[in-house]
Design a protein around this motif. Structure first.
Motif, PDB file in Angstrom:
ATOM      1  N   ASN A 250       2.791  -3.403  -5.896  1.00 21.10           N
ATOM      2  CA  ASN A 250       3.588  -4.629  -5.807  1.00 21.10           C
ATOM      3  C   ASN A 250       4.992  -4.324  -5.289  1.00 21.10           C
ATOM      4  OD1 ASN A 250       4.539  -3.331  -8.098  1.00 21.10           O
ATOM      5  ND2 ASN A 250       4.754  -5.193  -9.314  1.00 21.10           N
ATOM      6  N   ALA A 251       5.071  -3.309  -4.412  1.00 19.97           N
ATOM      7  CA  ALA A 251       6.351  -2.968  -3.782  1.00 19.97           C
ATOM      8  C   ALA A 251       6.861  -4.140  -2.955  1.00 19.97           C
ATOM      9  CB  ALA A 251       6.174  -1.730  -2.893  1.00 19.97           C
ATOM     10  N   PRO A 252       8.192  -4.270  -2.819  1.00 20.58           N
ATOM     11  CA  PRO A 252       8.746  -5.361  -1.994  1.00 20.58           C
ATOM     12  C   PRO A 252       8.223  -5.308  -0.570  1.00 20.58           C
ATOM     13  CG  PRO A 252      10.467  -4.257  -3.264  1.00 20.58           C
ATOM     14  CD  PRO A 252       9.227  -3.428  -3.422  1.00 20.58           C
TER      15      PRO A 252
ATOM     16  N   PRO B 135       3.675  13.847  -8.637  1.00 21.65           N
ATOM     17  CA  PRO B 135       3.731  12.385  -8.441  1.00 21.65           C
ATOM     18  C   PRO B 135       3.553  12.033  -6.977  1.00 21.65           C
ATOM     19  CG  PRO B 135       5.939  13.259  -8.735  1.00 21.65           C
ATOM     20  CD  PRO B 135       5.001  14.416  -8.973  1.00 21.65           C
ATOM     21  N   PHE B 136       2.992  10.878  -6.722  1.00 20.47           N
ATOM     22  CA  PHE B 136       2.861  10.361  -5.364  1.00 20.47           C
ATOM     23  C   PHE B 136       4.258  10.120  -4.792  1.00 20.47           C
ATOM     24  CE2 PHE B 136       1.842   6.413  -2.699  1.00 20.47           C
ATOM     25  CZ  PHE B 136       1.456   7.166  -1.593  1.00 20.47           C
ATOM     26  N   THR B 137       4.448  10.538  -3.554  1.00 17.11           N
ATOM     27  CA  THR B 137       5.767  10.500  -2.919  1.00 17.11           C
ATOM     28  C   THR B 137       6.407   9.119  -2.973  1.00 17.11           C
ATOM     29  OG1 THR B 137       5.009  12.209  -1.393  1.00 17.11           O
ATOM     30  CG2 THR B 137       7.011  11.021  -0.781  1.00 17.11           C
ATOM     31  N   PHE B 138       5.588   8.059  -2.904  1.00 18.22           N
ATOM     32  CA  PHE B 138       6.135   6.712  -2.753  1.00 18.22           C
ATOM     33  C   PHE B 138       6.107   5.902  -4.053  1.00 18.22           C
ATOM     34  CE2 PHE B 138       4.887   8.136   1.444  1.00 18.22           C
ATOM     35  CZ  PHE B 138       6.026   7.839   2.180  1.00 18.22           C
ATOM     36  N   ASN B 139       6.055   6.570  -5.199  1.00 18.20           N
ATOM     37  CA  ASN B 139       6.249   5.849  -6.453  1.00 18.20           C
ATOM     38  C   ASN B 139       7.654   5.272  -6.480  1.00 18.20           C
ATOM     39  OD1 ASN B 139       3.693   6.426  -7.454  1.00 18.20           O
ATOM     40  ND2 ASN B 139       4.357   8.275  -8.520  1.00 18.20           N
TER      41      ASN B 139
ATOM     42  N   ASN C  78       2.653   1.426  -8.461  1.00 14.69           N
ATOM     43  CA  ASN C  78       1.520   1.832  -7.628  1.00 14.69           C
ATOM     44  C   ASN C  78       0.358   2.131  -8.564  1.00 14.69           C
ATOM     45  OD1 ASN C  78       3.037   1.755  -5.234  1.00 14.69           O
ATOM     46  ND2 ASN C  78       3.727   3.861  -5.491  1.00 14.69           N
ATOM     47  N   SER C  79      -0.825   1.631  -8.238  1.00 20.19           N
ATOM     48  CA  SER C  79      -1.954   1.815  -9.149  1.00 20.19           C
ATOM     49  C   SER C  79      -3.270   1.684  -8.402  1.00 20.19           C
ATOM     50  CB  SER C  79      -1.875   0.776 -10.280  1.00 20.19           C
ATOM     51  OG  SER C  79      -2.859   1.045 -11.263  1.00 20.19           O
TER      52      SER C  79
END
Length: 811
Positions: free
Chosen positions: A308-310, A281-285, A291-292
Motif C-alpha cells: 500500500n505504498a503511495p 529485509p527487502f530493500t523497499f520496505n 509490503n506483504s
C-alpha cells in the motif's frame, strides 16, 4: 412537639436511600464517558478486540450513541465477526447523525453475509455521497446474484487440521505445505515438548495427502525466529520470502491498512530442510506503508507482492521486483488491468497465470479470488474464479498445483471452524486452465466468471472483444511534469460501454479502444481541472494517437463539501423566504468579471467599452449568506449548482449562487444549499444592476465572438502594455474550468488587476488576473489571490498574446 424515634429513623432511612440513589445516578452518568473513553483509546490503538466490551458497556447506558454503535460495528468487522458487525451497523442506520462510511460498511456487511438485495439498496444510498463507489458496489450485488449457485467443476472442502483459531496463508514447500496459525497451544520450535501459550501466530508445516488433505501440523523449525509475528511465506529454488508484522496482528484480523497492522517482507536462503539463513529485509520496505503477501516465481529471483505504498491505484496493489546484480529492482506496479481502487493482495503465479484476491473487481463478497494471464506483455481480462471457491466472505491466498489439479486457499466463510480456515479445492478435467487468448483488459466494472462444465465461454457482465491498446500521456500544463494517478475514463458513444484506467508514475496510460467507434475520454485528478476529449478510432489510427494532454492545476477544491460550514458564520441570519432585507442597490466599485473569449483567429482578446448588459425580466438567485471572512472553499463547493459570486457591502460580502430564469429552479438549488450547511440561504429576484450578474447573463449569450465589458478601472499594480520585454506580460492564473460559472472570486481581487477569461483547448476557460509588467508585480498579486482564497493561484507568462512556458524565460 417531639418527634418519635420511629419517625426520626424513617426520615434517616429515606435520606440514606436518596443519597445512595444520587450516588448511583452520578456513577451511572460517569460510567458511560469512562467506558467510551476506554473503548475509544483501545480503538485508536487498533486493539479492536479489547475495545468491544467497553463499547458494549457504553451502549447499556445509552443505546442510541451513534459513535459507539458504528465503532462497535467496526470492531466486529475488523476482527472477522461479520454477523455481529452487520447487527451493530444496522442499529446505527436508525440514527440521524450516522456517517456516510457507516452506510458503506453496513452495505459491505450485508453483502458479506449474502444479503445482496438489501446490500444493493444501501450501496445505492451511499452513492449519494460517493457516486462511483456506491454505484460500483450496487452493480457487484447484481453480479453476485446472477452468478451464484452454479455448478462449478471443482470440489471445495475444509482440511481436517483447521483449529478454532485462524489458520491462513498456505504456501507450497516441495510436496509439503507451510501455513500460519493463531492456535493457542504451540510446541516450542526448539524441539522439546514445552507448550508455549501466547497470542502471536507461528508457522507450521504439514504433509499433503493423496486426496489433497493435510496431515497434522508441526511447528516449522528455523534457525531464525523473530520476536514479531511471521506469516505469508513463499519458497522457491532455495530462497524464501516471508512477512514480519507488528503485534497489532491478532487472531481473526485481515491485515489491511485500516487494522493498523504494519508488515514488512524479509528474504533468506532456505536449505532442503527448510532452515533459513542470511535473513535480510527487502530493500523497499517502508516506514509508513506495508509490503506483504510475497510470492517467489521462477528461479527465486522474481517476486510478486502486495503493497500500500503511495502512488498506487487504491489500497494494496500488486507489484513485481527482480533480483539483479546483487540487488532488487525498483518495484513495478502491475497496472490498472489488475490493480484497482480497492485492495489487491496475495499474488500467486502458476504456468503464466496470476491468481490474486481483490475486494473491488466484480465478486461475491469481500475479497474474491481472480486470475489473469500475461499475453504479449499485457495482463488479460480479469476472471472471477467462480461460486464455490468464492463466497460472500473473504477468500484469499489461493495456491494451485497444476500437476495434481489441487489448490488451497484461506476463507472465513460460514462453517469455518475458526475465524479463518484453510480449504482445499480439487478440480476435474473440465476446468479450463488453458492460455487466455484475449489480450484486452476489462474495465473495473467488467469481470468475467469462470464457466461451469456446460459452458463454452466465460460469462461476462459486458462484452469486450479483443482490441488493440492506444497509449497517451498526461502532463501538468504549467510545469510540463508527468502526472501520475490521473483517472482516465473512456465511454463508447455508440454502445455506452465504459473503460477505466489510471496513469502510471510517468504519466502514461493506455486504453483498449475498438476500431470504427467514437469515444468520449475523460481525465480527472484531485487538484486539477477535469477535462475530456472525443476521439475517433479507425483502421488507420496509430497506437500513439492519443498523444500528450495537458491538465490545468485548479485552485478549486475537488473534495465533497462538509455538511456544516465551520470556518465562518454569516453575520446576518436571513431566513425570510424570497425577501432580501438589504434592498438597496450596492455599487461594487470594481470592474465586473467579464469572460474574454478567444476569437477564431487565435490569440486572446482584450476588453473594450460597451453598454451595460440589460437583465432579463425575470432573473433569480440564491443568497447564501453575508460574510466578513468566508471560507472560499466551502463557497466554491456550491459551484455545481451555479456561479458563486460576491456582492460587497462595506466590510462584508453577500455571497450568492445564480442565476436562474425560473424561481422553481432557484428554489431547488436553495434546498440543496441548505442541505450542505448554509442554513440561511434564500431565493431572491435580482432587481439591481449588479455587474457580476450582468457578466453571468452575458455568458449565456457568448459563442465565438468576444464578450466585452464596461470601462476598465486602473490599478496601481498592473499595466496593460508595459513590460521589461516588448510583448511580454505576466498574469496570475486563478483556475481553468470547463464551466467558468463554477468559480467563486473574491471581489477584492479586482483591485489588483483585471479579471480576464480566455477560452483554451478542450473547451476550457482559463481565468486570469493581469496584466503585470514584471514577475515581481505578478508574484505580489498571486500572494493576494491566495490570501483571498484562491489556494492554487500561480504566475503565468504571455508573449504577444499567447501563453508561454515560464521555463522558456531567462532566469
Amino acid at each position: 412537639m417531639k418527634r418519635s424515634s420511629t419517625q426520626h429513623k424513617s426520615k434517616k432511612s429515606i435520606l440514606s436511600l436518596l443519597t445512595i440513589g444520587i450516588l448511583f445516578i452520578s456513577q451511572f452518568a460517569i460510567a458511560q464517558p469512562q467506558s467510551l473513553m476506554k473503548a475509544d483509546k483501545y480503538y485508536e490503538l487498533f486493539a479492536f478486540e479489547q475495545a468491544i466490551p467497553f463499547y458494549l458497556d457504553a451502549l447499556k447506558i445509552d443505546e442510541n450513541n451513534t459513535r459507539a454503535l458504528s465503532r462497535l460495528g467496526d470492531c466486529y468487522r475488523l476482527t472477522g465477526n461479520l454477523d455481529n458487525a452487520s447487527s451493530w451497523y444496522g442499529k446505527a442506520m436508525n440514527r440521524a447523525d450516522k456517517k456516510p462510511m457507516d452506510i458503506y460498511h453496513y452495505a459491505q456487511m450485508l453483502k458479506s453475509t449474502g444479503m445482496y438485495d438489501e446490500a444493493k439498496l444501501w450501496f445505492n444510498d451511499y452513492a449519494r455521497f460517493e457516486l462511483e463507489k456506491g454505484s460500483h458496489f450496487a452493480k457487484s450485488c447484481d453480479f453476485a446474484k446472477s452468478n451464484k449457485d452454479g455448478n462449478p467443476p471443482f470440489e471445495v472442502q475444509k482440511v481436517a487440521t483447521n483449529s478454532t483459531a485462524s489458520d491462513f496463508g498456505p504456501a507450497f514447500f516441495g510436496d509439503q505445505v507451510v501455513l500460519s496459525s493463531f492456535r493457542k497451544d504451540k510446541i516450542n520450535p526448539s524441539g522439546n515438548d514445552e507448550i508455549i501459550k501466547d497470542s502471536y501466530n507461528m508457522l507450521y508445516i504439514t504433509n499433503r495427502l493423496s486426496d489433497g488433505g493435510l496431515s497434522s501440523l508441526k511447528v516449522l523449525k528455523t534457525e531464525y525466529r523473530s520476536e514479531s509475528n511471521q506469516c505469508f511465506v513463499s519458497y522457491r529454488n532455495g530462497k524464501v520470502a516471508f512477512v514480519k508484522n507488528n503485534n497489532n496482528f491478532t487472531n481473526g484480523v485481515l491485515p489491511l491498512a485500516e487494522t493498523g497492522v504494519k508488515m514488512d517482507i524479509y528474504l533468506a536462503n532456505a536449505n532442503t530442510a527448510g532452515i533459513w539463513e542470511e535473513v535480510i529485509p527487502f530493500t523497499f520496505n517502508g516506514v509508513r506503508y506495508s509490503n506483504s503477501w510475497p510470492f517467489l516465481a521462477k528461479d527465486g529471483k522474481t517476486m510478486y507482492f502486495a503493497s500500500n505504498a503511495p502512488g498506487g491505484y487504491g489500497g494494496y496493489d500488486i507489484y513485481t521486483s527482480t533480483y539483479q546484480n546483487g540487488t532488487w529492482s525498483e518495484p513495478k506496479n502491475l497496472g490498472s488491468r489488475v490493480n484497482s481502487a480497492g485492495n489487491e493482495i496475495s499474488p500467486f503465479l502458476e504456468n503464466g497465470v496470476l491468481y490474486f484476491s481483490s475486494d473491488w473487481h466484480m465478486g461475491f463478497g469481500g475479497l474474491d479470488i481472480f486470475k489473469s494471464q500475461l499475453v504479449d506483455g499485457v495482463w488479460s481480462k480479469i476472471t472471477n474464479m467462480g461460486d464455490g471457491i468464492n463466497g460472500p466472505q473473504n477468500d484469499y491466498s489461493f495456491i494451485f498445483d497444476a500437476n495434481k489439479e489441487q489448490g488451497y486457499f484461506t476463507s472465513n466463510r460460514k462453517g469455518s471452524r475458526g475465524n479463518d480456515d484453510i480449504y482445499k479445492v480439487t478440480f476435474d478435467g473440465s476446468f479450463a486452465f488453458s492460455p487466455v487468448t484475449e489480450a484486452s483488459p476489462s474495465p473495473i466494472t467488467d469481470t468475467a466468471i469462470e464457466p461451469g462444465p456446460s459452458s463454452s465461454a466465460p460469462i461476462t457482465t459486458t462484452s469486450t472483444p479483443s482490441v488493440p491498446f492506444y497509449t497517451g500521456k498526461i502532463v501538468n500544463s504549467e510545469t510540463e511534469d508527468a502526472l501520475a494517478g490521473v483517472r482516465v475514463l473512456a465511454k463508447n458513444k455508440q454502445t455506452g460501454t465504459e473503460i477505466q484506467t489510471t496513469t502510471n508514475s510517468k504519466g502514461i496510460y493506455d486504453l483498449p479502444l475498438k476500431k470504427d467507434f467514437s469515444y468520449l475520454v475523460g481525465f480527472s485528478k484531485v487538484g486539477y481541472l477535469n477535462t475530456d476529449k472525443t476521439v475517433n478510432v479507425d483502421a488507420n489510427t496509430k497506437l500513439n494517437f492519443l498523444g500528450s494532454l495537458e491538465m490545468e492545476p485548479s485552485p478549486i477544491s475537488t473534495e465533497k463539501p462538509e455538511t456544516e460550514v465551520t470556518s465562518s458564520k454569516p453575520l446576518f441570519e436571513e431566513t425570510v423566504k424570497g425577501v432580501n432585507p438589504i434592498t438597496s442597490t450596492v455599487d461594487m466599485g470594481t470592474k465586473p468579471i467579464i469572460p474574454d473569449v478567444t476569437p477564431k483567429g487565435g490569440g486572446t482578446t482584450t476588453t473594450t467599452e460597451t453598454n451595460k448588459v440589460v437583465l432579463k425580466s425575470n432573473v433569480f438567485e440564491v443568497q447564501v449568506g453575508v460574510y466578513k471572512s468566508p471560507s472560499m472553499s466551502k463557497l466554491r463547493s456550491l459551484g455545481d449548482l451555479g456561479m458563486v459570486y460576491g456582492d460587497e457591502r462595506g466590510d462584508v460580502t453577500a455571497y450568492k449562487v445564480g442565476t436562474f430564469e425560473k424561481r422553481e429552479d432557484a428554489a431547488k438549488a436553495q434546498k440543496e444549499i441548505v442541505k450542505r450547511g448554509f442554513k440561511g440561504a434564500f431565493v431572491r429576484k435580482v432587481t439591481e444592476n449588479n455587474p457580476i450578474v450582468n457578466a453571468i447573463t452575458s455568458m449565456t449569450n457568448a459563442k465565438d465572438e468576444p464578450v466585452t465589458s464596461g470601462p476598465s478601472t486602473s490599478t496601481p499594480s498592473s499595466s496593460p502594455s508595459a513590460s521589461n520585454e516588448k510583448g511580454l506580460v505576466f498574469k496570475v492564473q486563478l483556475g481553468a474550468y470547463k464551466d467558468p460559472a463554477k468559480i467563486a472570486i473574491d471581489n477584492r481581487l479586482n483591485n489588483w488587476g483585471d479579471i480576464q477569461m480566455e477560452k483554451i483547448s478542450n473547451g476550457l476557460t482559463r481565468i486570469l488576473l493581469g496584466n503585470f509588467e514584471n514577475k515581481k508585480a505578478a508574484d505580489k498579486a498571486k500572494v493576494k489571490a491566495i490570501e483571498y482564497g484562491v489556494q492554487g493561484a500561480y504566475v503565468v507568462a504571455y508573449r504577444d498574446g499567447r501563453k508561454i512556458s515560464m521555463k522558456s524565460l531567462p532566469q
